[in-house]
Every structure is written in structure tokens, then in C-alpha cells.
Write a protein that holds these residues in place. Sequence first.
Motif, PDB file in Angstrom:
ATOM      1  N   VAL A   1      18.195  -2.474   0.634  1.00 46.14           N
ATOM      2  CA  VAL A   1      18.469  -1.150   0.066  1.00 46.14           C
ATOM      3  C   VAL A   1      17.170  -0.466  -0.341  1.00 46.14           C
ATOM      4  CG1 VAL A   1      19.671   0.120  -1.768  1.00 46.14           C
ATOM      5  CG2 VAL A   1      20.692  -1.961  -0.842  1.00 46.14           C
ATOM      6  N   ASP A   2      17.013   0.775   0.083  1.00 51.37           N
ATOM      7  CA  ASP A   2      15.916   1.610  -0.408  1.00 51.37           C
ATOM      8  C   ASP A   2      16.409   2.296  -1.686  1.00 51.37           C
ATOM      9  OD1 ASP A   2      14.116   3.682  -0.937  1.00 51.37           O
ATOM     10  OD2 ASP A   2      13.645   3.998   1.177  1.00 51.37           O
ATOM     11  N   ASN A   3      15.827   1.882  -2.801  1.00 52.87           N
ATOM     12  CA  ASN A   3      16.298   2.347  -4.121  1.00 52.87           C
ATOM     13  C   ASN A   3      15.354   3.409  -4.726  1.00 52.87           C
ATOM     14  OD1 ASN A   3      18.317   2.104  -6.130  1.00 52.87           O
ATOM     15  ND2 ASN A   3      17.091   0.677  -7.346  1.00 52.87           N
ATOM     16  N   LEU A  25      20.357   0.181   3.950  1.00 52.97           N
ATOM     17  CA  LEU A  25      20.976   1.303   3.240  1.00 52.97           C
ATOM     18  C   LEU A  25      19.950   2.061   2.417  1.00 52.97           C
ATOM     19  CD1 LEU A  25      24.023  -0.740   1.854  1.00 52.97           C
ATOM     20  CD2 LEU A  25      23.902   0.520   4.024  1.00 52.97           C
ATOM     21  N   GLU A  26      20.179   3.354   2.294  1.00 48.14           N
ATOM     22  CA  GLU A  26      19.336   4.170   1.408  1.00 48.14           C
ATOM     23  C   GLU A  26      20.294   5.073   0.641  1.00 48.14           C
ATOM     24  OE1 GLU A  26      16.061   6.230   3.389  1.00 48.14           O
ATOM     25  OE2 GLU A  26      16.184   7.799   1.868  1.00 48.14           O
ATOM     26  N   THR A  27      20.370   4.888  -0.661  1.00 50.56           N
ATOM     27  CA  THR A  27      21.326   5.668  -1.431  1.00 50.56           C
ATOM     28  C   THR A  27      20.821   5.905  -2.843  1.00 50.56           C
ATOM     29  OG1 THR A  27      23.634   5.729  -2.190  1.00 50.56           O
ATOM     30  CG2 THR A  27      22.688   3.544  -2.004  1.00 50.56           C
ATOM     31  N   ALA A  82       0.818  -1.219   0.000  1.00 50.66           N
ATOM     32  CA  ALA A  82       0.000   0.000   0.000  1.00 50.66           C
ATOM     33  C   ALA A  82       0.849   1.265   0.000  1.00 50.66           C
ATOM     34  CB  ALA A  82      -0.908   0.000   1.229  1.00 50.66           C
ATOM     35  N   SER A  83       2.087   1.149   0.472  1.00 52.40           N
ATOM     36  CA  SER A  83       2.971   2.320   0.552  1.00 52.40           C
ATOM     37  C   SER A  83       4.400   1.834   0.695  1.00 52.40           C
ATOM     38  CB  SER A  83       2.596   3.176   1.767  1.00 52.40           C
ATOM     39  OG  SER A  83       2.868   2.462   2.958  1.00 52.40           O
ATOM     40  N   GLY A  84       5.329   2.749   0.536  1.00 50.26           N
ATOM     41  CA  GLY A  84       6.731   2.417   0.793  1.00 50.26           C
ATOM     42  C   GLY A  84       6.907   1.973   2.240  1.00 50.26           C
ATOM     43  N   MET A  85       6.230   2.668   3.159  1.00 48.81           N
ATOM     44  CA  MET A  85       6.363   2.316   4.582  1.00 48.81           C
ATOM     45  C   MET A  85       5.821   0.920   4.862  1.00 48.81           C
ATOM     46  SD  MET A  85       8.170   4.599   5.864  1.00 48.81           S
ATOM     47  CE  MET A  85       8.251   3.646   7.366  1.00 48.81           C
ATOM     48  N   ALA A  86       4.753   0.521   4.179  1.00 49.85           N
ATOM     49  CA  ALA A  86       4.214  -0.837   4.378  1.00 49.85           C
ATOM     50  C   ALA A  86       5.244  -1.870   3.911  1.00 49.85           C
ATOM     51  CB  ALA A  86       2.900  -1.006   3.628  1.00 49.85           C
ATOM     52  N   LEU A 144      18.379   8.744   6.708  1.00 47.59           N
ATOM     53  CA  LEU A 144      17.337   7.862   6.185  1.00 47.59           C
ATOM     54  C   LEU A 144      16.071   8.679   5.939  1.00 47.59           C
ATOM     55  CD1 LEU A 144      17.325   4.679   8.448  1.00 47.59           C
ATOM     56  CD2 LEU A 144      18.347   4.962   6.184  1.00 47.59           C
ATOM     57  N   TYR A 145      15.204   8.171   5.091  1.00 45.77           N
ATOM     58  CA  TYR A 145      13.874   8.754   4.922  1.00 45.77           C
ATOM     59  C   TYR A 145      13.234   8.875   6.322  1.00 45.77           C
ATOM     60  CZ  TYR A 145       8.967   9.149   3.755  1.00 45.77           C
ATOM     61  OH  TYR A 145       7.668   9.566   3.681  1.00 45.77           O
ATOM     62  N   GLY A 146      12.585  10.004   6.595  1.00 44.21           N
ATOM     63  CA  GLY A 146      12.053  10.293   7.937  1.00 44.21           C
ATOM     64  C   GLY A 146      11.159   9.193   8.497  1.00 44.21           C
ATOM     65  N   HIS A 159      11.143   0.050  -2.456  1.00 46.76           N
ATOM     66  CA  HIS A 159      10.866   1.317  -3.126  1.00 46.76           C
ATOM     67  C   HIS A 159       9.620   1.920  -2.534  1.00 46.76           C
ATOM     68  CE1 HIS A 159      13.289   1.383  -6.813  1.00 46.76           C
ATOM     69  NE2 HIS A 159      13.220   0.067  -6.787  1.00 46.76           N
ATOM     70  N   SER A 160       9.595   3.220  -2.483  1.00 42.03           N
ATOM     71  CA  SER A 160       8.324   3.910  -2.448  1.00 42.03           C
ATOM     72  C   SER A 160       7.983   4.101  -3.919  1.00 42.03           C
ATOM     73  CB  SER A 160       8.461   5.255  -1.743  1.00 42.03           C
ATOM     74  OG  SER A 160       7.297   6.014  -1.991  1.00 42.03           O
ATOM     75  N   THR A 161       7.011   3.345  -4.416  1.00 36.10           N
ATOM     76  CA  THR A 161       6.648   3.479  -5.839  1.00 36.10           C
ATOM     77  C   THR A 161       5.876   4.778  -6.084  1.00 36.10           C
ATOM     78  OG1 THR A 161       4.567   2.276  -5.559  1.00 36.10           O
ATOM     79  CG2 THR A 161       6.501   0.967  -6.145  1.00 36.10           C
ATOM     80  N   THR A 162       5.501   5.428  -4.985  1.00 34.68           N
ATOM     81  CA  THR A 162       4.847   6.741  -5.024  1.00 34.68           C
ATOM     82  C   THR A 162       5.651   7.754  -5.840  1.00 34.68           C
ATOM     83  OG1 THR A 162       4.266   6.229  -2.711  1.00 34.68           O
ATOM     84  CG2 THR A 162       3.872   8.489  -3.453  1.00 34.68           C
ATOM     85  N   LYS A 163       6.964   7.560  -5.908  1.00 30.80           N
ATOM     86  CA  LYS A 163       7.869   8.576  -6.444  1.00 30.80           C
ATOM     87  C   LYS A 163       8.122   8.326  -7.941  1.00 30.80           C
ATOM     88  CE  LYS A 163       7.680   9.533  -2.069  1.00 30.80           C
ATOM     89  NZ  LYS A 163       8.617   9.054  -1.064  1.00 30.80           N
ATOM     90  N   PHE A 164       9.361   8.072  -8.336  1.00 33.35           N
ATOM     91  CA  PHE A 164       9.657   8.009  -9.779  1.00 33.35           C
ATOM     92  C   PHE A 164       8.989   6.829 -10.489  1.00 33.35           C
ATOM     93  CE2 PHE A 164      13.310  10.436  -8.197  1.00 33.35           C
ATOM     94  CZ  PHE A 164      13.263  11.537  -9.046  1.00 33.35           C
TER      95      PHE A 164
HETATM   96  C1  LIG Z   1       8.613   8.464   0.216  1.00 37.87           C
HETATM   97  C2  LIG Z   1       9.707   7.567   0.647  1.00 37.87           C
HETATM   98  C3  LIG Z   1       9.469   6.446   1.462  1.00 37.87           C
HETATM   99  C4  LIG Z   1       8.106   6.132   2.034  1.00 37.87           C
HETATM  100  O1  LIG Z   1       7.218   5.815   1.030  1.00 37.87           O
HETATM  101  P1  LIG Z   1       5.614   6.030   1.131  1.00 37.87           P
HETATM  102  O2  LIG Z   1       5.164   5.571  -0.190  1.00 37.87           O
HETATM  103  O3  LIG Z   1       5.394   7.488   1.395  1.00 37.87           O
HETATM  104  O4  LIG Z   1       5.153   5.195   2.270  1.00 37.87           O
HETATM  105  C5  LIG Z   1      10.529   5.613   1.771  1.00 37.87           C
HETATM  106  N1  LIG Z   1      11.775   5.882   1.318  1.00 37.87           N
HETATM  107  C6  LIG Z   1      12.048   6.956   0.550  1.00 37.87           C
HETATM  108  C7  LIG Z   1      13.433   7.189   0.097  1.00 37.87           C
HETATM  109  C8  LIG Z   1      11.024   7.834   0.191  1.00 37.87           C
HETATM  110  O5  LIG Z   1      11.309   8.895  -0.560  1.00 37.87           O
END
Ligand SMILES: *Cc1c(COP(=O)(O)O)cnc(C)c1O
Length: 412
Positions: free
Chosen positions: A198-200, A169-171, A98-102, A124-126, A220-225
Motif C-alpha cells: 500500500v502506498d500510504n 494499492l494506493e489510497t 532516496a525517494s518514494g520511487m526508489a 496510481l501516482y504517475g 511512502h513518499s516521505t517528500t510529502k506530509f
Molecule cells: C510523490 C509520490 C510518489 C513518489 O515519490 P517521490 O518522493 O517523488 O519519488 C509516490 N506516491 C505518491 C502517492 C506520491 O504522491
Amino acid sequence: MPDKKLNFSGFSSVAIHAGHEPDPNYAHLTPIYASSTYVFDEAEQGMRRFSGEEKGYIYGRWGNPTITEAEEKIAALESFGVTAEDGNPIELKAILHASGMAAISTLMISNLQSGDKVLTHYSLYGGTQELLEKVLPPLGINMIVADLRDVDQAAELINAHPDIKMLYLETPANPTIQCVDLDELTRLAKTKKLLVAVDNTFATPYLQQPFKYGVDFVVHSTTKFLNGHGTAIGGVLLGTDLEKMNGRVTKVHRLLGGNSNAFDAFLLIQGMKTLEIRMERHGHNAVEVAAFLEAHPAISKVNYLGLASHPDFYTAAKQMRHPGAMLSFELRDGFEASKQFIDKLQMCVRAVSLGTCDTLLCHPASMTHHGVPKEKREQYGITDGLIRMSVGIENVQDIIMDLEQALANDNG
Ligand SMILES: *Cc1c(COP(=O)(O)O)cnc(C)c1O
């Protein structure tokens, strides 16, 4: 029906075709399967489905055909051209959330137990930071935070703490677009058989493929790119250990209930088809914007991985196809000047988040980190004058024109 199992040689061909199954009604695109449950021809079939003897959908929290296409597409992109030690292409399992956090929650809870520690880094992402700081410790899972750009320090910590189970890691990462070295850190982690995740999100598989270095998981947060148009929240967890992904990880995913839905998956599928051309344009634009900002007298510092002045320039060059679309910069005149600058933007958009077609800018000191004491903010590089920018795919001269007029000192 066309054969989609061809070995495509190009990233976009994979992005456009992978995961797609011909529709029984000959719809061109995979429909949005808006159905919470699936029917059985007879009780026997229900039995076969539940036992796993027969493949098929049962219940929407467990899976959905639209979601499956999105999952297979992401898996194909993250594994595109990546081979295992034996020379064979790697196989990945992706689970859409449902989200990157999930996705990150499923990762942590399916792999860690009370007494385990996660070794990770600053910036790291907040949300991830808070998950590790506030949600996991009462479950007995704790984190150690260090500057992992210093690989020797990482090695010392790993040796000193046998309870470290995972390297997270997040990079690149906010706010100064820091990078850590995926190759060196994964090698180090593997000497102690640690899991590596890794958070890509910032890079996307077009710019960086962590599985090349032998990591275990990518989120991934697929919400983004990946979605690319800001139309849906979503996340994905990918892994190489298929037994674990299909076993424990799937179990945790289903029971925590962070499943995606067909509407968001549909939007994600369409977005991912243009990932390569969008990332190319995002990147081209960002290079020009960074050069413009670096030459501007009102700006004291530009954090962009394509500038030789960035401390992680070489790490990025080593592991990324291109320095990407994320940058941040500091206004010389601090808090008020930054707020004014943000308010004067006409085309670029004042918003958090990133990775959309339009250019987004935010001022962390007055927005995301407004409640955080100044000293604490500055520890993380969030100074009063810091502006974060996700460079969009508009025509770059218009982005620059907007920045220029918003930076102009027209008070006098
Ligand atoms: C936005 C983001 C998340 C969290 O993703 P959501 O889809 O908002 O839950 C995690 N990591 C990075 C790097 C992000 O930019």
C-alpha cells in the motif's frame, strides 16, 4: 539517560521520541552523520561487522545513524497500536530511500520475478504507473489494471490469473481522491496468499494504518506530509516479514543504490515530530475549504472525502481517522478559466507536490498532464477544469480569501 522504551499512549509522543538514541556527546538532537564510511578498531572487528556477529555501521550506502532514527520513527508510527493476530504488537522494519520511487522500485524488484503480475487500480501516482508500464515489463513483470473499488471484479481477476503475485494499492489517490477498501481487498488477497503493498503517502500513519488489515508492505513518499515542509525528497519501504526485509529486501535496496542520506533524514526526523498537529490542522482547514468550494457558483464539483457526495465517503470513513488534506475540484468554465484562476492566486502556491505547510494548487491539464491527449486524460478524471489542491496549515480564512478573490469574475 532517559528510557525511550516506554509504552507511549499517544501518537505525538511516539512521533517525537521513537527511534531516538542518546548521543555519546550529549547533543540534544541526533547529529547529521556526514560520513561515507565507518572505521574498525582492528581487522577482527571488521570481520565481526561484515559477518553480522557485531552490530555496527560499515558503509554509508548500507546505513547511517541519522537514517536509522528516521527509519525507526516511521516504523513506530506505522505500527503504533497495531496488533498481530496473536494479540502482540506488530514489529516492522523500515528502509529509508532516496525517494518514494526508489522505495517502490526496491519493493517491486525484491518481490517479483519474470512471469509475475501485479494487480492494481486506476489513478496510481504517475511515476508508479510508468514504472509498472515501462520499466518492469521488459523484465517480464506485468500489471493488470482494474477498478478495485469493485471487490467482486478483483476476485474474478485473481481467480482468472494465477500469475498475479502482488496487489498494489494506493489510497486515497489522485486526481479525484479515490479510495479502495484495504480490509476487503487484503482479505481477498490473503485467500490466495498474494502479497499486498500500500502506498500510504496521502494519508500518513496518522490518518490510516494499512498494517491493521494485515498488508505486507507500506511505501511512502516521505517528500510529502511526513517531511511536511518540502525540504527533501525521500521515500520509505516498510514490511512485516522481518526475515525478508532483513534479507532479500535489504540486499536489493543496497545493490540498487537508492539509499537516503543523513541530511535528508535529519529534515525528515524533525518534520515527523509534528505530524499529528499538522495533519489535524491540514484536515480542519480542508473541511472548511471543501465546504466553501462546494457552495461556490463557479465550481461544478468538489472531490473531497469528507463530503457525503464523494463516492468513496464510506470507504474513507471506515479506514481513515479523518478525510485528510487532499482535494480536487472542477471549474465550470474549463481550461482557460482554470489557468486564469491559478494565475490569480496570491498566497496559495502554484506547484505540484503536496503535504507542505503552505497550500499548493496545480492544474493537471496545463501542467503534469499537459502532454497527455485529452481523451486519455479524461479517462483518468483529469478534465480541463480540474484543479488539485493540497490544503496547507495557514489560517483557513486566508486560504479561503485567496481562493475567493481568484475565483471572482472581475472581467466585466
Ligand atoms: C510523490 C509520490 C510518489 C513518489 O515519490 P517521490 O518522493 O517523488 O519519488 C509516490 N506516491 C505518491 C502517492 C506520491 O504522491
